[in-house]
Design a protein around this motif. Structure first.
Motif, PDB file in Angstrom:
ATOM      1  N   LYS A  14       9.911   7.779   5.502  1.00  0.00           N
ATOM      2  CA  LYS A  14       9.474   8.577   4.367  1.00  0.00           C
ATOM      3  C   LYS A  14       7.974   8.850   4.456  1.00  0.00           C
ATOM      4  O   LYS A  14       7.505   9.950   4.150  1.00  0.00           O
ATOM      5  N   THR A  15       7.234   7.846   4.913  1.00  0.00           N
ATOM      6  CA  THR A  15       5.785   7.989   5.043  1.00  0.00           C
ATOM      7  C   THR A  15       5.432   9.021   6.094  1.00  0.00           C
ATOM      8  O   THR A  15       4.517   9.840   5.899  1.00  0.00           O
ATOM      9  N   ARG A  16       6.153   9.017   7.216  1.00  0.00           N
ATOM     10  CA  ARG A  16       5.907  10.022   8.258  1.00  0.00           C
ATOM     11  C   ARG A  16       6.105  11.427   7.714  1.00  0.00           C
ATOM     12  O   ARG A  16       5.299  12.328   7.975  1.00  0.00           O
ATOM     13  N   PHE A  34      -1.497   4.131  11.075  1.00  0.00           N
ATOM     14  CA  PHE A  34      -0.595   3.662  12.137  1.00  0.00           C
ATOM     15  C   PHE A  34       0.238   2.481  11.645  1.00  0.00           C
ATOM     16  O   PHE A  34       1.450   2.417  11.899  1.00  0.00           O
ATOM     17  N   TYR A  35      -0.405   1.538  10.941  1.00  0.00           N
ATOM     18  CA  TYR A  35       0.344   0.403  10.395  1.00  0.00           C
ATOM     19  C   TYR A  35       1.421   0.891   9.427  1.00  0.00           C
ATOM     20  O   TYR A  35       2.546   0.384   9.420  1.00  0.00           O
ATOM     21  N   MET A  36       1.095   1.893   8.617  1.00  0.00           N
ATOM     22  CA  MET A  36       2.013   2.353   7.576  1.00  0.00           C
ATOM     23  C   MET A  36       3.210   3.122   8.144  1.00  0.00           C
ATOM     24  O   MET A  36       4.282   3.122   7.546  1.00  0.00           O
ATOM     25  N   ILE A  37       3.041   3.796   9.271  1.00  0.00           N
ATOM     26  CA  ILE A  37       4.162   4.562   9.818  1.00  0.00           C
ATOM     27  C   ILE A  37       4.912   3.811  10.919  1.00  0.00           C
ATOM     28  O   ILE A  37       5.882   4.321  11.474  1.00  0.00           O
ATOM     29  N   LEU A  89       0.823  -1.204   0.000  1.00  0.00           N
ATOM     30  CA  LEU A  89       0.000   0.000   0.000  1.00  0.00           C
ATOM     31  C   LEU A  89       0.860   1.258   0.000  1.00  0.00           C
ATOM     32  O   LEU A  89       0.516   2.261  -0.640  1.00  0.00           O
ATOM     33  N   ALA A  90       1.988   1.206   0.713  1.00  0.00           N
ATOM     34  CA  ALA A  90       2.865   2.382   0.791  1.00  0.00           C
ATOM     35  C   ALA A  90       3.406   2.773  -0.574  1.00  0.00           C
ATOM     36  O   ALA A  90       3.762   3.933  -0.802  1.00  0.00           O
TER      37      ALA A  90
END
Length: 445
Positions: A296-298, A285-288, A254-255
């Motif tokens: 990078k996502t944060r 939350f799962y992604m960060i 997904l990221a």
């Protein structure tokens, strides 16, 4: 067995001038025939079914008995040769006739129960969906998915039966097939129909997870998230949250999808309902916290203005929303850019201090963690620092109370370290609050 039925006001059913209708509020004692009562609950049966032993029970009661692991008939104690529940139409009609006869004394007629779906029916529909999918017949697939949706709306039992008999896999296979076809736009209504049913089917099997977590399926879910249909957006984020909780590889996939983060932030920015907001926050939350590109996502989320959105949800959100927003905020504060945005927002420190002990124990632990990260990593030590601001807002007293009521050992270490930092400034600041009466301790946490 005696059951008390409260007599209705006479004027609601008959002429107000009728005699003997002036006894409002009295209770009429009506004897329920023994064979109309469930042997387990001793209540009037609403959906009588007969087991292989010949004993009739109310369906809800006997299903709970069997689901608890029992394999015997409650009355005869015989081992059940079959768990089939045969509707007893004769008893049901007799009960309904009895209710009608006693309707004048306040007994309401029991509605005709819907017959629950059988595993055989579920397997048949799944097979037909598979055949229609292979033919590329979207219209037939949508008709069959509509049937599944109608079954699920009837009862929770139907949902369990469908989930246990491979419906999730069939739906995932159909979703993946039509999301990867060249005419995806033509089948949007089918895809929306499927995501409205999929939340009932989790946890999916390994094969179902692989189909729903494929590149084409994830891209399609993100597309529905970015659409205009609110119901489809809500269902899509619920499905996405469940999928991400199953395997980290889906988080990584997904990221990498363009527009995925923006779609999730959009759900928070323009909330549909609390459940959708919670699902979006959980997915973020799962992604960060788990993806390979979490740093990078944060940074991307900070640039999208997520910090302000999180603070807004902490102010106004319900308990579940607040807990998830604080969890995301805690992860965002792991990066320098996230902390800088928190420092810039005038609402940050007053909100963090105020909410300690006011939402839940989980929330208080997140709040302490965020406070610890902001105070420890700030380089300024002048009168305008967040450390001094927190101290003036009463953080010292609240942290002492938190230690007294108890918290996780890891959080206790952070609380102790914060108290040491605050203690350096207490001597030269008037940080006591004489009006503090700790009313917040009355709140459940």
């Amino acid at each position: 067995m005696i059951l008390s039925w409260r007599r209705r006001r006479a004027g609601r059913r008959a002429n107000k001038n009728s005699v003997n209708d002036d006894i409002d509020g009295t209770e009429m004692e009506i004897t329920i025939p023994t064979h109309f009562r469930c042997p387990i609950s001793l209540d009037l049966m609403k959906d009588p079914v007969t087991l292989s032993t010949g004993i009739t029970y109310d369906r809800d009661s006997i299903e709970k008995w069997i689901e608890s692991g029992n394999q015997t008939c409650p009355v005869t104690n015989q081992v059940l040769s079959s768990f089939d529940e045969i509707p007893n139409h004769t008893i049901r009609r007799m009960i309904q006739d009895w209710c009608v006869e006693n309707g004048s004394r306040g007994v309401e007629r029991i509605p005709t129960p819907r017959i629950p779906v059988a595993p055989r029916q579920v397997l048949e529909v799944c097979e037909r969906i598979g055949m229609a999918t292979r033919r590329g017949d979207g219209v037939k697939c949508q008709e069959l998915v509509g049937k599944i949706k109608a079954w699920g709306k009837d009862s929770e039992r139907n949902k369990r039966c469908m989930a246990e008999n491979g419906t999730g896999y069939s739906l995932c296979a159909t979703f993946e097939a039509f999301s990867s076809s060249s005419s995806t736009e033509k089948h949007v209504s089918l895809l929306e129909q499927i995501v409205s049913v999929l939340p009932w089917m989790f946890p999916l099997g390994v094969e179902g997870q692989a189909l729903l977590g494929s590149s084409s399926s994830l891209n399609c879910i993100v597309g529905l998230l970015r659409g205009k249909d609110l119901s489809a957006r809500q269902n899509s984020v619920l499905v996405l949250k469940e999928l991400l909780s199953l395997d980290q590889r889906f988080v990584n996939s997904l990221a990498e999808i363009e527009g995925g983060l923006e779609a999730l932030v959009g759900i928070i920015k323009e909330p549909i309902c609390p459940s959708a907001t919670k699902a979006a926050l959980t997915s973020i939350f799962y992604m960060i916290s788990q993806s390979k590109t979490c740093e990078k996502t944060r940074l991307r989320l900070v640039e999208m203005g997520l910090v302000s959105l999180l603070l807004d949800n902490i102010v106004d959100g319900e308990k579940g929303v607040c807990e998830r927003a604080l969890g995301v905020f805690d992860e965002i504060c792991n990066c320098k850019e996230g902390r800088e945005k928190a420092y810039e927002n005038a609402l940050t420190m007053p909100l963090l201090v105020k909410k300690i002990l006011r939402i839940s124990q989980t929330s208080s632990e997140f709040l302490v963690s965020v406070l610890w990260k902001l105070c420890k990593n700030e380089k300024r030590n002048d009168e305008g620092s967040v450390l001094v601001e927190a101290l003036q807002l009463g953080a010292f007293q609240k942290l002492l109370v938190l230690l007294q009521v108890g918290c996780d050992e890891r959080i206790k270490e952070k609380v102790t370290e914060l108290l040491k930092l605050f203690n350096l400034h207490r001597g030269r600041l008037d940080c006591s609050d004489s009006s503090m009466d700790f009313k917040y301790l009355k709140r459940p946490f």
